[in-house]
Design a protein around this motif. Structure first.
Motif, PDB file in Angstrom:
ATOM      1  N   GLY A 332       0.800  -1.234   0.000  1.00  0.00           N
ATOM      2  CA  GLY A 332       0.000   0.000   0.000  1.00  0.00           C
ATOM      3  C   GLY A 332       0.824   1.270   0.000  1.00  0.00           C
ATOM      4  N   LEU A 333       2.093   1.149   0.240  1.00  0.00           N
ATOM      5  CA  LEU A 333       2.932   2.350   0.334  1.00  0.00           C
ATOM      6  C   LEU A 333       3.486   2.726  -1.033  1.00  0.00           C
ATOM      7  CD1 LEU A 333       4.230   4.353   2.431  1.00  0.00           C
ATOM      8  CD2 LEU A 333       6.249   2.872   2.384  1.00  0.00           C
ATOM      9  N   THR A 334       3.300   3.995  -1.412  1.00  0.00           N
ATOM     10  CA  THR A 334       3.892   4.488  -2.655  1.00  0.00           C
ATOM     11  C   THR A 334       4.975   5.493  -2.283  1.00  0.00           C
ATOM     12  OG1 THR A 334       1.762   4.268  -3.723  1.00  0.00           O
ATOM     13  CG2 THR A 334       3.420   5.591  -4.872  1.00  0.00           C
ATOM     14  N   VAL A 335       6.178   5.162  -2.636  1.00  0.00           N
ATOM     15  CA  VAL A 335       7.286   6.066  -2.321  1.00  0.00           C
ATOM     16  C   VAL A 335       7.710   6.773  -3.604  1.00  0.00           C
ATOM     17  CG1 VAL A 335       9.622   6.258  -1.382  1.00  0.00           C
ATOM     18  CG2 VAL A 335       8.044   4.538  -0.471  1.00  0.00           C
ATOM     19  N   VAL A 336       7.778   8.108  -3.563  1.00  0.00           N
ATOM     20  CA  VAL A 336       8.170   8.883  -4.746  1.00  0.00           C
ATOM     21  C   VAL A 336       9.543   9.501  -4.487  1.00  0.00           C
ATOM     22  CG1 VAL A 336       7.500  10.694  -6.354  1.00  0.00           C
ATOM     23  CG2 VAL A 336       5.737   9.447  -5.082  1.00  0.00           C
TER      24      VAL A 336
END
Lengths: 411, 524
Positions: A332-336
């Motif tokens: 679920g984690l989106t790292v940009v």
């Protein structure tokens, strides 16, 4: 050149950095990537002050503009020919400053002293640091910009916590040494605690020897003598704790042990060589575990989009971006990734009154990126960069280990 | 045709000719110097830049050593801006003949040469890159000198005393009437005009070309034996003092830090034609090997340029052996009146750059005596223009200057830190100059990139601010790059090969400089 300047550069490491200038083909890639040159003409650029100016250096220091180099190391990282540009600049600055070091540069590089002084008076220190007139006085007297991001003094130290700490579960795996660094001991205490808790959760026995400062801030302010003594003392303290892997969540201090003290100041003490080969950034360690199939994937989902800034001093370690890889394991984690070379602070650079505006301009695109991606929360591996990002965005900025800690159900 | 007149015409714009024209002018003669190319484009700049302490000669010829020591002190003063007082060391390496060190001390005492013996540890502290197997070490007062700046300084001084300096004027004839020189005929190579200078005296200072010039006055068989010496410049200073081997003088036993580079030299091979000096690969490799012995790692360091110069040795059996009054060591003065029956012409050869002023004094003394005048030499008394403040050059000078003006001015040659203003000012004063002429005064294109970047910028500026046509600029650029290339190909390996590849991608691959339309005229 003062005699102090000679002694600062009278080592084989400088000869190596100087010899590397021969590789420069003037391609100018370093100048296109330098975050300082992009925002101010006051700095003449890494190619100029590095391989070019070095050919003219013998005797007096004449190019004082080299002090605008923030020592972020981006130039060395991007040079396709292997020129030790940042190292040359750092060495030239040490010679330039030998003998006429401003009081400010001596003071802000004394990270242990600062932490010790501020801890017992945390509420007062924090209040004082937020009061304009007091900060103006500080700027006038010692040259730290009144708006510069300052660490939040903590009412407890990591060492205080560690004394009373007992692991939640008995160790099932081997021993690890934890190196917290000055900021991790006094200011970013939470990051240190979470790092230890994650390691213990994974079954490791963590030991924390008494440890001093790595000397990085002194090195980047040109105080090689003091910095060399400090880093060797620290290496011996860590070495005495055992012949096992050393873990740190203090990204830039790790770089000091791994390569900077040796490459910039020419420290050749065997204790440093030994410790430097054994030290791992905590995210780097987790990635190594995962690659060996030894990291359990029992991460709980975190539904969030998080901007991530990899600090310049972390990238300079040549290990890629391990936090980015490890955080992919959290559902679920989106790292940009920020894509920015540097946040501007570069250790103590952005605190100084004459460089504050430069550092803010360097950080501006990054601040904007964070605000656009998630105005409330961002992650970044090193302490002073987090101070800079908090100040520049108003967001909560954590070490990536905080998300791992949370995802493992520890917070 | 242009008509001029002078008391004396000096042929040759190298160190000797510049010294002679200055000396003549300072003694009150109306003097004209003619040079077929640019000032200092022959032997006087094709050397390693060493200002001798005299240490090199004290064993074989202490008198010569003493002469160097005296002139060294004078040049540091009168050419302050061309000299860097680097200091120097003579050192032995394990296995060298130890008795030579004792002979050095003996000779140095006879020559009254300032020196002191120091420990190998002290040498390595001062010059950390020297061979750690150093044994005996002598510290001396070697320095370095910019040959071009020396020549320009002397000529500007001469001009201040009324002399005329005519560059790109080739002597085509010397008219002798009734056994005496009457006039010198020249071709102005830039305009194509003939120039005739009426004069009673000619001093032939054309070095390796002295035989050709003397022949124009009907004085034949002047036996000039050009000795070719090969030198290699490395991209940065591996030493900051001159380092010499403390052995019997041999090939490649000196490394000289000049400006931003350091130069190793040299060889000595007899050649026929001083206009066609080869750069044999074997000799270049020999230099790199010799450098490696003095400074380990020398071979892996970056070589940026190689060149050869011709020593102007005159071995003339018709020199009057009894006339030693005016002789400097290793120098020959030919009086063509006694030698060939032609009055009003003298030829000088041999010598070394460090003693150029003394040579000029000696030959001018001969002329003054023959003219029956009493005009003493004063060239050691006053500094040349630009050296009045007495401050010697330091390698950090240009870095300091750019630190001052970098926010207002553009840097055109990044390696040698030449600003746009430096370039445009000299171009304005010399609108007909070639890029090589400008280079000799500005060091344009003499650094690691060897013109790859700066020559293109300079070409654009010459069009924008010098009024050059595109055709002319392209031809000038090609000539400049061609001349750089002569010194590049023998050292193409390692880092310099990578640079040459990048330069070639830009100049040939991207800009296709070879195929651009260019002026058909010969560019000088």
């Amino acid at each position: 050149m003062s005699s102090q300047g000679y002694s600062a550069l009278g080592f084989a490491g400088h000869e190596l950095a100087r010899a590397s200038l021969d590789h420069c083909v003037k391609c100018t890639i370093c100048e296109t990537q330098c975050p300082v040159l992009a925002v101010t003409p006051l700095f003449s650029g890494p190619k100029f002050v590095g391989p070019q100016a070095e050919r003219y250096r013998h005797g007096l220091s004449v190019d004082h503009s080299l002090d605008y180099c923030s020592s972020c190391g981006t130039c060395t990282l991007v040079c396709p020919q292997g020129v030790k540009i940042a190292e040359l600049n750092s060495q030239a600055r040490a010679v330039m400053k030998a003998g006429h070091m401003p009081l400010r540069d001596k003071l802000i590089s004394q990270t242990v002293v600062m932490g010790k002084l501020m801890t017992p008076f945390a509420p007062i220190a924090n209040a004082a640091l937020n009061v304009g007139p007091i900060r103006s006085l500080v700027q006038g007297v010692i040259g730290i910009h009144k708006k510069a991001p300052m660490p939040k003094a903590n009412s407890r130290t990591f060492m205080g916590w560690w004394k009373k700490h007992t692991p939640a579960q008995p160790a099932t795996k081997g021993k690890l040494i934890f190196f917290h660094g000055c900021a991790g001991g006094y200011f970013e205490v939470d990051t240190s605690i979470k790092s230890v808790e994650v390691l213990e959760h994974l079954g490791y026995e963590v030991v924390v020897p008494k440890q001093g400062c790595c000397g990085l801030a002194q090195q980047s302010n040109g105080l090689y003598h003091e910095a060399s003594a400090n880093v060797v003392k620290l290496a011996k303290e860590l070495q005495a704790a055992g012949d096992v892997t050393i873990i740190s969540s203090s990204g830039s201090c790790t770089g000091m042990l791994k390569h900077e003290a040796h490459e910039i100041m020419g420290v050749t003490d065997p204790a440093l060589a030994d410790v430097g080969a054994r030290v791992r950034d905590i995210m780097e360690f987790l990635l190594e575990l995962d690659e060996a199939g030894e990291l359990p994937h029992d991460f709980q989902p975190i539904k969030m989009t998080v901007p991530y800034h990899a600090p310049c001093q972390l990238k300079g370690q040549g290990m890629g971006l391990p936090a980015l890889e490890v955080l992919k394991l959290i559902p679920g984690l989106t790292v940009v990734e920020s894509g920015a070379a540097c946040c501007g602070i570069a250790g103590t650079y952005g605190l100084k009154k004459e460089k504050f505006d430069v550092a803010q301009a360097v950080g501006k695109p990054l601040f904007d990126m964070i605000k656009a991606t998630n105005p409330d929360y961002a992650i970044c591996d090193t302490e002073t960069c987090r101070w800079q990002l908090r100040k520049g965005t108003g967001a909560t900025v954590d070490h990536p280990i905080a998300l791992i800690h949370r995802s493992l159900g520890l917070s | 045709m242009r008509k001029l007149s002078a008391d004396v015409v000096v042929v040759g714009g190298g160190a000797t000719g510049s010294g002679v024209v200055r000396d003549c002018a300072m003694r009150g003669y109306k003097a004209i110097l003619v040079e077929r190319g640019d000032l200092g484009h022959g032997t006087s700049a094709r050397f390693h830049g060493l200002l001798h302490s005299g240490g090199r000669y004290v064993v074989a010829d202490p008198e010569s050593g003493a002469e160097c020591a005296r002139e060294n002190a004078i040049l540091k003063r009168i050419h302050a801006d061309a000299v860097e007082a680097t200091g120097g060391f003579f050192f032995q390496i394990e296995g060298d003949d130890e008795s030579f060190a004792d002979k050095f001390i003996e000779g140095a005492k006879i020559a009254k040469l300032p020196y002191q013996e120091i420990t190998a540890a002290e040498l390595l502290k001062r010059e950390p890159r020297c061979n750690p197997k150093a044994t005996r070490v002598m510290e001396v007062e070697d320095g370095t000198i910019d040959g071009w700046q020396l020549v320009w300084g002397a000529c500007r001084s001469a001009e201040a005393y009324g002399a005329q300096i005519l560059t790109y004027h080739q002597v085509t004839g010397i008219d002798v009437v009734g056994g005496k020189v009457q006039s010198v005929r020249c071709l102005d190579r830039k305009s194509g005009e003939e120039v005739v200078i009426d004069t009673a005296y000619v001093i032939n200072c054309s070095g390796p070309w002295a035989g050709q010039v003397a022949a124009l006055a009907g004085c034949h068989d002047v036996n000039v034996v050009p000795g070719r010496g090969v030198m290699v410049a490395m991209s940065h200073r591996l030493v900051n003092s001159v380092v010499n081997r403390l052995v019997k003088p041999a090939d490649g036993d000196i490394i000289v830090p000049v400006h931003t580079v350091c130069i190793i030299g040299t060889t000595d091979v007899k050649v026929e034609d001083p206009d066609n000096l080869e750069l044999p690969r074997a000799e270049v490799q020999k230099m790199l090997d010799a450098g490696e012995l003095m400074v380990p790692g020398f071979r892996e360091s970056r070589a940026v340029h190689a060149w050869a110069g011709a020593r102007p040795l005159i071995k003339d059996d018709r020199v009057d052996a009894s006339d030693t009054r005016h002789m400097s060591r290793g120098m020959a003065i030919l009086d063509h009146e006694t030698r060939d029956g032609v009055g009003g012409i003298l030829t000088i050869g041999g010598g070394k750059l460090t003693t150029y002023r003394l040579m000029a004094k000696n030959i001018t003394d001969v002329m003054v005596e023959k003219l029956g005048d009493d005009r003493p030499c004063r060239t050691d008394q006053e500094p040349v223009p630009g050296s009045e403040n007495g401050k010697n050059y330091q390698v950090s000078h240009r870095l300091h200057d750019r630190e001052e003006d970098r926010l207002e001015d553009q840097i055109i040659c990044e390696c040698e830190l030449m600003s746009r203003k430096m370039f445009t000012e000299l171009l304005r004063a010399n609108p007909d100059a070639s890029f090589d002429d400008l280079r000799r005064q500005l060091r344009l294109g003499m650094g690691p990139c060897q013109g790859g970047f700066c020559s293109l910028r300079a070409t654009g500026i010459a069009c924008a601010e010098g009024g050059w046509s595109a055709d002319k600029a392209t031809a000038a650029l090609r000539l400049f790059l061609k001349n750089r290339w002569i010194g590049l190909w023998p050292i193409l390996h390692g880092d310099q090969l990578r640079q040459a590849a990048l330069d070639s991608w830009m100049i040939s691959g991207t800009l296709n400089v070879e195929s651009l339309p260019a002026s058909e005229e010969v560019v000088l």
